[in-house]
Scaffold this motif. Structure first.
Motif, PDB file in Angstrom:
ATOM      1  N   ARG A  70     -56.069  23.856  21.244  1.00 28.05           N
ATOM      2  CA  ARG A  70     -54.868  24.104  22.231  1.00 28.05           C
ATOM      3  C   ARG A  70     -54.944  24.314  23.535  1.00 28.05           C
ATOM      4  O   ARG A  70     -53.902  24.814  24.327  1.00 28.05           O
TER       5      ARG A  70
ATOM      6  N   MET B   1     -50.188  29.469  22.849  1.00 27.66           N
ATOM      7  CA  MET B   1     -50.156  28.693  21.674  1.00 27.66           C
ATOM      8  C   MET B   1     -50.969  29.301  20.675  1.00 27.66           C
ATOM      9  O   MET B   1     -52.005  29.807  20.873  1.00 27.66           O
ATOM     10  N   LYS B   2     -50.536  29.044  19.523  1.00 24.80           N
ATOM     11  CA  LYS B   2     -51.220  29.474  18.226  1.00 24.80           C
ATOM     12  C   LYS B   2     -52.278  28.596  17.992  1.00 24.80           C
ATOM     13  O   LYS B   2     -52.194  27.281  18.261  1.00 24.80           O
ATOM     14  N   MET B  39     -44.995  24.317  21.317  1.00 24.26           N
ATOM     15  CA  MET B  39     -45.829  25.208  20.746  1.00 24.26           C
ATOM     16  C   MET B  39     -46.229  26.163  21.593  1.00 24.26           C
ATOM     17  O   MET B  39     -46.826  27.398  21.225  1.00 24.26           O
ATOM     18  N   MET B  42     -44.197  29.022  21.067  1.00 21.19           N
ATOM     19  CA  MET B  42     -44.320  29.417  19.627  1.00 21.19           C
ATOM     20  C   MET B  42     -43.145  29.140  18.870  1.00 21.19           C
ATOM     21  O   MET B  42     -43.035  30.017  17.787  1.00 21.19           O
ATOM     22  N   THR B  45     -45.171  26.200  15.065  1.00 21.98           N
ATOM     23  CA  THR B  45     -46.713  26.929  14.893  1.00 21.98           C
ATOM     24  C   THR B  45     -47.426  26.258  13.885  1.00 21.98           C
ATOM     25  O   THR B  45     -47.540  26.729  13.031  1.00 21.98           O
ATOM     26  N   ASP B  47     -50.439  24.748  11.741  1.00 21.78           N
ATOM     27  CA  ASP B  47     -51.851  25.000  11.361  1.00 21.78           C
ATOM     28  C   ASP B  47     -52.904  23.675  12.054  1.00 21.78           C
ATOM     29  O   ASP B  47     -54.066  23.633  12.016  1.00 21.78           O
TER      30      ASP B  47
END
Lengths: 200, 327
Positions: A70, B1-2, B39, B42, B45, B47
């Motif tokens: 990220r 961001m997650k 992203m 959020m 989101t 995986d």
């Protein structure tokens, strides 16, 4: 359509889906990097989670940096390589303040993941020291608060690389990816025109 | 961001294998100009993020044996602009020039442009795609057509109307080597419940190519009505594709509006007006009238009806080779 169909028909002998089914899917995904049984392993994609070390080529030099999936390229440039020219302004790229060159093309570092940039040639505004565009921005007082300036310098450089003798109208529309909240567009365009006329 | 996992597959089959069948678990990353911002906020989101930029087969523009042109999903917009094969489809190049930001053109991809999420500010602020707030106010940029259901956002794609007008198909790949060709006209849908996507693909399918049939004597154009010459999205847009006979009579027409409905809006009304007639200003105007005849504007966007009408008129005139006048 046959070409496309032929392309699709080619498939590797390795079926990752079966592997997922047999191994508890996502939780085991990182283990993929260490599995060795398959002949196609070198070509199979690594699934990266958590922090990894990657090499980024920035302004002609290779740098080892740490990045999570990220982490954005902008974060790496600013907080690990101390290249603070590109600015975090809009976070979604709409301001253009994080404009850099990736393989020579203008892109916003705030919307590029650092991992995507590995193996690419990255240039930041710091590489334009002494460039005619930088000099023109000084001469024509093309900044007020200065936050948008590095992005604009990169955008002008990029646009004039493509169209060295651009007209004022072309420059104005060419700079549409950058926003100046202070509204110093007149001076920015003047600076750009002076470079276009100077032929640099 | 997650936090998420990241994979950068090299083949189309690997892309499919990395996608989850469960909605929201995996996202496809191409240029990143839309997804990364979503992203960060959020709003999306996943995986796992699957970067498709390193798949070589998705990067090329090819002429197929039947004269169709196949454009890979990750071909960037500036590469499309620069490509000589595509000069015969001016509607597409006009739409890309309208995007105008160099950065979006260099970084953004055709697949990503077509699949981008709505710009609706309720959605972008975390209120969901089907926010109740839209009906109550602040709806000046929302839908004027097809807005009777829960979805009142507008489809944001600026190239999709042109692609639909030109009868483009999407090559869609899915599990078990499934390959299908979906007409872009049937790709979009208006979500009926929160969490449903704006298109018909399953979460483990993805768009690999956009295939354009040969132009075969058709003419086409895109016309956008914008607030100014800045980078904002247009307020209304239209694309037209026409097949005229030697006397300038419309044998076949396609008219698709953008930025006015939850999906690119194919106007059967405008098409019916055009068929069998000779294109002139009056006919184009009549087609524009017809295109908005069923418009149901919200509390603050009645002005878009007029803009949509003008967009249709000017797209038709441009496609037929008339000067459009004005900006």
């Amino acid at each position: 359509m046959t070409d496309l169909k032929n392309k699709a028909a080619k498939k590797s002998g390795f079926n990752r889906r079966d592997f997922f089914r047999g191994s508890g899917a996502i939780a085991a995904a990182t283990a993929l990097q260490t599995q060795t049984a398959d002949a196609f392993q070198d070509q199979s994609p690594q699934i990266i989670s958590g922090e990894t070390t990657i090499t980024l080529n920035v302004n002609g030099k290779d740098h080892q940096v740490k990045a999570e999936p990220r982490t954005t390229l902008l974060e790496v440039l600013r907080y690990q390589l101390d290249l603070t020219g590109a600015k975090p302004v809009s976070s979604d790229g709409s301001s253009g303040a994080s404009t850099i060159f990736v393989d020579g093309k203008p892109m916003t570092a705030s919307t590029i993941l650092a991992l995507q940039a590995a193996g690419k040639k990255i240039e930041t505004v710091e590489s334009l020291g002494g460039d005619a565009v930088q000099q023109a921005f000084v001469k024509y007082d093309a900044e007020q608060c200065g936050f948008c300036t590095p992005g604009f310098v990169m955008a002008v450089r990029s646009f004039l690389n493509k169209k060295p003798n651009a007209s004022e109208a072309e420059i104005r529309s060419g700079l549409n990816g950058n926003i100046c909240r202070c509204g110093t567009y007149a001076n920015i365009v003047e600076a750009a025109i002076s470079v276009a006329k100077g032929g640099n | 961001m997650k936090a998420f996992e990241y994979a950068s597959p090299r083949t189309e089959a690997e892309v499919v294998q990395l996608l989850s069948a469960e909605p929201g678990k995996t996202e496809i990353l191409a240029g990143g100009t839309d997804l990364v911002g979503l992203m960060k906020k959020m709003i999306v989101t996943p995986d796992r993020v699957v970067n498709i930029m390193d798949v070589p087969t998705l990067k090329s523009i090819d002429e197929l044996p039947d004269g169709s042109v196949s454009i890979g999903a990750t071909v960037t917009l500036d590469d499309i602009l620069a490509h000589p094969y595509l000069d015969v489809y001016p509607a597409i190049k006009q739409a890309i020039r309208g995007i105008s930001s160099m950065q979006l053109q260099a970084q953004g991809t055709l697949g990503g442009e077509v699949c981008q999420r709505p710009r609706c500010w309720f959605y972008r602020n975390g209120d969901g795609l089907l926010s109740q707030g839209v009906a109550e106010g602040a709806n000046e940029f929302h839908a004027i057509l097809g807005n009777s259901g829960p979805a009142k956002f507008v489809n944001s794609s600026r190239i999709a109307p042109a692609l639909i007008a030109l009868d483009a198909q999407l090559r869609v790949l899915g599990p078990d080597d499934a390959e299908q060709f979906v007409p872009l006209a049937e790709f979009f849908r208006s979500p009926q419940r929160e969490g449903q996507r704006e298109h018909v693909l399953a979460p483990n399918q993805f768009v690999s190519h956009i295939v354009l049939p040969p132009i075969e004597g058709r003419t086409c154009a895109t016309y956008e009505v914008r607030h100014g010459e800045g980078p904002d999205y247009p307020l209304a847009a239209a694309a037209a594709a026409l097949r005229l006979n030697g006397f300038g009579i419309v044998q076949d027409a396609n008219v698709v509006l953008g930025q006015v409905a939850p999906m690119p809006w194919i106007s059967q009304e405008a098409i019916a007006v055009l068929r069998g007639r000779k294109v002139d200003v009056a006919l184009a105007e009549a087609a524009g009238e017809a295109a908005v005849s069923r418009a149901t504007p919200l509390s603050q966007n009645e002005y878009k009806v007029q803009l949509a009408k003008v967009a249709v008129k000017r797209a038709i005139l441009l496609a037929a080779g008339y000067e459009t006048g004005g900006f």
